[in-house]
Design an enzyme around this catalytic site. Sequence first.
Site, mmCIF file in Angstrom:
data_model
loop_
_atom_site.group_PDB
_atom_site.id
_atom_site.type_symbol
_atom_site.label_atom_id
_atom_site.label_comp_id
_atom_site.label_asym_id
_atom_site.label_seq_id
_atom_site.Cartn_x
_atom_site.Cartn_y
_atom_site.Cartn_z
ATOM 1 N N ARG A 1 1.208 -1.285 -0.294
ATOM 2 C CA ARG A 1 0.425 0.013 0.071
ATOM 3 C C ARG A 1 0.560 1.539 -0.032
ATOM 4 O O ARG A 1 1.233 1.661 1.015
ATOM 5 C CB ARG A 1 -0.990 0.229 1.168
ATOM 6 C CG ARG A 1 -1.714 -1.807 1.053
ATOM 7 C CD ARG A 1 -2.773 -1.344 2.737
ATOM 8 N NE ARG A 1 -3.305 -2.621 2.934
ATOM 9 C CZ ARG A 1 -4.050 -2.797 3.629
ATOM 10 N NH1 ARG A 1 -4.272 -1.743 4.951
ATOM 11 N NH2 ARG A 1 -5.367 -3.610 3.516
ATOM 12 N N ARG B 1 10.501 4.733 5.032
ATOM 13 C CA ARG B 1 11.030 6.617 5.020
ATOM 14 C C ARG B 1 12.159 7.170 6.508
ATOM 15 O O ARG B 1 12.721 7.771 6.757
ATOM 16 C CB ARG B 1 9.786 7.127 4.857
ATOM 17 C CG ARG B 1 9.587 7.220 3.697
ATOM 18 C CD ARG B 1 8.195 7.258 3.443
ATOM 19 N NE ARG B 1 7.248 8.872 3.735
ATOM 20 C CZ ARG B 1 6.811 9.454 3.141
ATOM 21 N NH1 ARG B 1 5.983 8.604 3.019
ATOM 22 N NH2 ARG B 1 6.474 10.920 3.710
ATOM 23 N N ASP C 1 2.393 4.618 0.288
ATOM 24 C CA ASP C 1 1.923 6.234 0.258
ATOM 25 C C ASP C 1 1.847 6.978 -1.229
ATOM 26 O O ASP C 1 1.982 6.929 -2.013
ATOM 27 C CB ASP C 1 2.564 6.871 1.248
ATOM 28 C CG ASP C 1 2.222 5.886 2.961
ATOM 29 O OD1 ASP C 1 1.479 5.489 2.993
ATOM 30 O OD2 ASP C 1 3.629 6.195 3.435
#
Length: 244
Positions: free
Chosen positions: A50, A197, A52
Amino acid sequence: MKNIMLIIEYDGTNYHGWQYQKNAITVQEVLEKAIEKVTGEKVNLIGSSRTDTGVHALYQVANFKTKTKIPPEKLPYALNAVLPDDVVVVKAKEVDKSFHARYSARSKRYRYLILNRQFPMPTMRNYCWHVPYPLDVEAMKKAAFFFRGTHDFSAFKASGNKKVNPVKTIFDLTVEKEGDLIKIEVEADGFLYNMVRIIVGTLVYVGLGKIKAGEIPAIIESKDRTKAGITAPPQGLYLVRIVY
């Protein structure tokens, strides 16, 4: 019913991530609409990751169930004819009915690009993180070593679903520099929300001297998000491989 697997590439700049949202355009939505247009069926497209808002994919995998008589090898041609230019289906094939793009995955690999020079590069503004200050790449490489293995990565996740198991295994984490570009690649059996991240942001803090490489084990052990670095921006992140 056939179970069809798709391999997809996309530029995530214009999308609010992969997963369907009520009030924003997503990659899943445009693909499901394209499949409906081609097959006449409304489908539930399951993605392996999924991604971002703003995140790109060089190798996203998805699957859906269908009764269509279109041969799988013809599906990419049909779908690409109705998809926007920033989403491309590069392969389609029939797989076992038990195959699930997300839950059948054994590992996922991401790449992150950092432009490390004084001034930004206009053509790369949507595809990397511009860090204008010199980074100590050797220190970043030393720090990367400590992330490998099985750990509780609670210090490297954004707030979200607390029911998700924070213990993950990182198989590989590398830092390489070529010219002004620094490439970070990480492969694991799974990732927490924003985990890649935050790891990248922490490695950049190491490169800037704000965190020492040897402090990484203690940060992992702390399970405290405030001890780690910032969350790197999304546009430098790419999904590059799924292993089944």
